[in-house]
Scaffold this motif. Structure first.
Motif, short mmCIF file in Angstrom:
data_model
loop_
_atom_site.label_atom_id
_atom_site.label_comp_id
_atom_site.label_asym_id
_atom_site.label_seq_id
_atom_site.Cartn_x
_atom_site.Cartn_y
_atom_site.Cartn_z
N ALA A 51 14.94 2.71 -59.75
CA ALA A 51 14.07 3.63 -59.00
C ALA A 51 12.62 3.15 -58.94
O ALA A 51 12.02 3.18 -57.86
N PRO A 52 12.01 2.69 -60.05
CA PRO A 52 10.61 2.21 -59.93
C PRO A 52 10.47 1.02 -58.98
O PRO A 52 9.49 0.93 -58.22
N TRP A 55 10.78 2.28 -55.41
CA TRP A 55 9.55 2.98 -55.03
C TRP A 55 8.44 1.98 -54.70
O TRP A 55 7.71 2.14 -53.72
N SER A 59 6.94 1.55 -51.03
CA SER A 59 5.54 1.95 -50.92
C SER A 59 4.67 0.86 -50.34
O SER A 59 3.61 1.14 -49.77
N LYS A 62 4.26 1.55 -46.69
CA LYS A 62 3.84 2.89 -46.29
C LYS A 62 2.38 2.89 -45.85
O LYS A 62 1.59 2.03 -46.24
N PRO A 72 6.24 13.64 -52.73
CA PRO A 72 6.27 12.21 -52.40
C PRO A 72 7.29 11.89 -51.30
O PRO A 72 8.35 12.52 -51.20
N TRP A 74 9.80 9.10 -49.99
CA TRP A 74 10.48 7.89 -50.46
C TRP A 74 10.57 6.85 -49.34
O TRP A 74 10.09 5.75 -49.50
#
Length: 303
Positions: A51-52, A55, A59, A62, A72, A74
């Motif tokens: 997951a990290p 992300w 990101s 983004k 947040p 995703w």
């Protein structure tokens, strides 16, 4: 008397498949449930661990509004490369990337050569003090790496190797873990094969390079991944051993950039993009050597 009841007669009636009760009694169903539970548990663990990274990777594409959105977001609704462009404009990324590549490749190649040589000597050559040397290798594995930073810095300063590639590479040119791994793997090579080569007149260098090294490719791939990963992500020693910004590796340059308000300016997008670029080469190396890596881990230490 019927044929089925006659003494010694073989029954030709079709065998009845075990029912649900029989399967439960045999333990098949509990084993299936246990396997499903293990798969679900491992999948959850994989999701939590990745997951990290997911992300960070998402990101980096983004916009600023999506990075600061609450709740947040995703998956970005508007994919952008502005973070990478801004990072290239404010940071000499090719220079630091090349520094990291040079240091990581030199450290990896030197470990493959020197650790293989010492591992071969400890596994297949008989000489006085061999077990004591191997004991020193095991002892070195128990010494914390941070404990050696001060002696290494003093030594590199005396040798005038600070702010140089040699000062970044030489302290890690051979590691105790690599020697241990290669020694354990080379022990699985039959001694009869090496003795046959010696009887045919082959020297030790020929045996090492032409016979032993091709047989330990899985171990070499495993050592390559571990060494490259450790060298590429090494932050503390390059930070200590370099004062010249032109010799910074990528982790040091990105950390310095992140703490400089005049450059990063609190831009999380650029930091995510930089972190993604740091991780990307390691993923490429791991994917390329994954098959050999798995085989090396499975067979290392077998005798």
């Amino acid at each position: 008397m019927s044929a089925t009841n006659a003494p010694g007669a073989v029954s030709t009636a079709p065998s009845k498949k075990p029912g649900k009760a029989e399967r439960k009694a045999s333990g098949r169903e509990p084993r299936s449930l246990q396997r499903i539970f293990v798969y679900v548990l491992l999948s959850l663990g994989l999701l939590i661990m990745s997951a990290p990274f997911l992300w960070m990777a998402l990101s980096s594409f983004k916009t600023t509004s999506e990075l600061t959105a609450s709740p947040p977001v995703w998956i970005p609704t508007e994919w952008t490369l502005d973070n990478f462009r801004d990072l290239l404009d404010k940071l000499d990324l090719p220079l630091y990337f090349m520094n990291s590549v040079i240091v990581a490749v030199l450290v990896t190649v030197s470990n493959l050569v020197f650790c293989s040589m010492l591992g071969y000597a400890l596994a297949k050559l008989k000489f006085a003090g061999r077990n004591k040397i191997f004991g020193l290798v095991l002892g070195a594995l128990m010494v914390p790496g941070n404990l050696m930073l001060l002696p290494l810095f003093v030594l590199m300063s005396k040798l005038q190797l600070i702010d140089s590639y040699a000062g970044l590479v030489l302290p890690f040119a051979a590691g105790a873990f690599g020697v241990f791994l290669m020694r354990q793997f080379m022990q699985s090579i039959p001694d009869e094969l090496l003795e046959a080569a010696r009887m045919d007149g082959a020297g030790e260098w020929y045996i090492f390079w032409r016979i032993v090294m091709p047989l330990v490719k899985p171990a070499l791939a495993t050592l390559s991944i571990f060494t490259f990963l450790g060298s590429w992500n090494n932050f503390v020693w390059p930070l200590i051993a370099t004062n010249d910004p032109d010799k910074y590796t990528l982790p040091v340059a990105l950390a310095t950039f992140a703490t400089d308000p005049n450059k990063a300016g609190g831009s999380n997008g650029m930091l995510m993009a930089g972190s993604f670029l740091i991780v990307l080469p390691v993923l490429v190396v791991f994917i390329a050597l994954q098959r050999h890596f798995t085989q090396g881990i499975a067979t290392a230490g077998m005798k």
